[in-house]
Design a protein around this motif. Structure first.
Motif, short mmCIF file in Angstrom:
data_model
loop_
_atom_site.label_atom_id
_atom_site.label_comp_id
_atom_site.label_asym_id
_atom_site.label_seq_id
_atom_site.Cartn_x
_atom_site.Cartn_y
_atom_site.Cartn_z
N VAL A 265 -24.31 -16.67 64.49
CA VAL A 265 -24.95 -16.71 63.17
C VAL A 265 -24.45 -17.94 62.40
O VAL A 265 -25.24 -18.68 61.80
N VAL A 266 -23.14 -18.17 62.45
CA VAL A 266 -22.55 -19.29 61.71
C VAL A 266 -22.99 -20.63 62.31
O VAL A 266 -23.48 -21.52 61.58
N ALA B 50 -5.03 -9.54 71.61
CA ALA B 50 -6.48 -9.50 71.43
C ALA B 50 -6.82 -9.59 69.95
O ALA B 50 -6.20 -8.91 69.13
N ILE B 51 -7.78 -10.43 69.63
CA ILE B 51 -8.26 -10.54 68.25
C ILE B 51 -9.11 -9.31 67.95
O ILE B 51 -9.98 -8.93 68.74
N ALA B 52 -8.86 -8.68 66.80
CA ALA B 52 -9.61 -7.48 66.43
C ALA B 52 -11.10 -7.80 66.33
O ALA B 52 -11.49 -8.85 65.82
N ALA B 53 -11.92 -6.91 66.84
CA ALA B 53 -13.39 -7.02 66.78
C ALA B 53 -13.87 -8.35 67.34
O ALA B 53 -14.80 -8.97 66.79
N VAL B 54 -13.29 -8.79 68.44
CA VAL B 54 -13.62 -10.10 69.01
C VAL B 54 -15.09 -10.19 69.41
O VAL B 54 -15.73 -11.23 69.24
N GLU B 55 -15.65 -9.10 69.94
CA GLU B 55 -17.06 -9.12 70.37
C GLU B 55 -17.98 -9.34 69.17
O GLU B 55 -18.92 -10.13 69.24
N THR B 56 -17.71 -8.65 68.08
CA THR B 56 -18.51 -8.84 66.87
C THR B 56 -18.32 -10.26 66.35
O THR B 56 -19.28 -10.91 65.91
N GLY B 57 -17.10 -10.75 66.41
CA GLY B 57 -16.82 -12.12 65.98
C GLY B 57 -17.59 -13.14 66.78
O GLY B 57 -18.09 -14.14 66.23
N ILE B 58 -17.72 -12.91 68.08
CA ILE B 58 -18.48 -13.83 68.94
C ILE B 58 -19.95 -13.86 68.50
O ILE B 58 -20.56 -14.92 68.37
N LEU B 59 -20.51 -12.68 68.25
CA LEU B 59 -21.91 -12.62 67.80
C LEU B 59 -22.07 -13.27 66.43
O LEU B 59 -23.05 -13.99 66.19
N THR C 214 -30.79 -14.69 66.74
CA THR C 214 -30.39 -13.94 67.93
C THR C 214 -29.04 -13.28 67.70
O THR C 214 -28.84 -12.10 68.03
N GLY C 215 -28.10 -14.03 67.12
CA GLY C 215 -26.79 -13.47 66.82
C GLY C 215 -26.87 -12.32 65.84
O GLY C 215 -26.22 -11.28 66.01
N LEU C 216 -27.70 -12.48 64.81
CA LEU C 216 -27.85 -11.43 63.79
C LEU C 216 -28.45 -10.16 64.38
O LEU C 216 -27.98 -9.05 64.12
N VAL C 217 -29.49 -10.33 65.20
CA VAL C 217 -30.11 -9.17 65.86
C VAL C 217 -29.08 -8.46 66.74
O VAL C 217 -29.00 -7.23 66.77
N ALA C 218 -28.28 -9.24 67.46
CA ALA C 218 -27.27 -8.65 68.35
C ALA C 218 -26.19 -7.92 67.55
O ALA C 218 -25.73 -6.84 67.93
N VAL C 219 -25.78 -8.50 66.40
CA VAL C 219 -24.78 -7.83 65.55
C VAL C 219 -25.34 -6.50 65.04
O VAL C 219 -24.66 -5.46 65.09
N LEU C 220 -26.57 -6.53 64.56
CA LEU C 220 -27.18 -5.30 64.03
C LEU C 220 -27.40 -4.28 65.14
O LEU C 220 -27.23 -3.07 64.93
N GLY C 221 -27.73 -4.76 66.34
CA GLY C 221 -27.93 -3.86 67.46
C GLY C 221 -26.64 -3.22 67.94
O GLY C 221 -26.63 -2.11 68.47
N ALA C 222 -25.53 -3.92 67.76
CA ALA C 222 -24.23 -3.41 68.20
C ALA C 222 -23.60 -2.48 67.17
O ALA C 222 -22.65 -1.77 67.46
N ALA C 223 -24.13 -2.49 65.94
CA ALA C 223 -23.53 -1.69 64.85
C ALA C 223 -23.78 -0.21 65.06
O ALA C 223 -24.72 0.21 65.65
#
Length: 196
Positions: free
Chosen positions: A101-102, A88-97, A187-196
């Motif tokens: 953004v990218v 498993a890639i570390a922090a894969v869920e955050t990476g997806i979000l 959307t990705g940025l909001v999701a990243v901030l919401g998951a933090a």
């Protein structure tokens, strides 16, 4: 296509741009090709990334840059195989979000990056998305049909993004892609901030 029609299409697409619980991950059906086909369509994070890659293949080009979707799909398979085998890639869920953004940022800012940089971003995004799929699957024969399903769905979503971008007249295409990219990145940025 008029500015009014571009606005209407973005309004119709807006429900999928709203962050919600990511469906891309453990806790859903992973049995068979139909589950694999449905998963990227109903996982908003996957859907946005895959459509963005199809749109990137069009942006500002007279011929589509198929290297981007091919890199995404190829590395998605690599990521899935890694996940199935317990890597498993570390922090894969955050990476997806962050991939949203990218990819959205690449659309929003136009062709600021070289083709090889965009292809690399698509490949890394595919690796993350595939790994998330792979870590939820048992390493058995049923996994292969699920993988085939989500790969076919991914290709279909790349084509959908391509067709969506191509449906705009040249006059409005750049603006529509930039607005769509900004919405995906936001959307990705909001999701990243919401998951933090």
């Amino acid at each position: 296509m008029s500015l009014h029609k571009v606005g209407q299409r973005l309004l119709v697409a807006s429900p999928v741009l709203a962050p919600s619980v990511a469906l891309a991950h453990p806790g859903h059906d992973t049995s068979g090709i139909v589950a694999g086909l449905m998963h990227p369509v109903f996982g908003w994070d996957h859907l946005l990334a895959m459509v963005a890659v199809g749109m990137l293949a069009v942006m500002g080009r007279t011929k589509p840059a198929w290297q981007m979707p091919l890199a995404f799909v190829g590395f998605m398979l690599v990521g899935a195989l890694l996940g199935i085998n317990g890597l498993a890639i570390a922090a894969v869920e955050t990476g997806i979000l962050l991939s949203l953004v990218v990819l959205g940022g690449l659309l929003a800012f136009g062709r600021a990056a070289s083709l090889s940089v965009v292809v690399l971003c698509c490949a890394l995004s595919g690796l993350l998305h595939g790994n998330a799929h792979g870590i939820e699957l048992p390493a058995n024969s049923a996994a292969s049909s699920y993988i085939a399903g989500f790969m076919l769905a991914t290709i279909a979503l790349h084509v959908a993004g391509y067709l969506l971008a191509r449906s705009c007249s040249n006059q409005w295409q750049t603006m529509a892609l930039r607005v769509g990219g900004a919405a995906i990145a936001g959307t990705g940025l909001v999701a990243v901030l919401g998951a933090a």
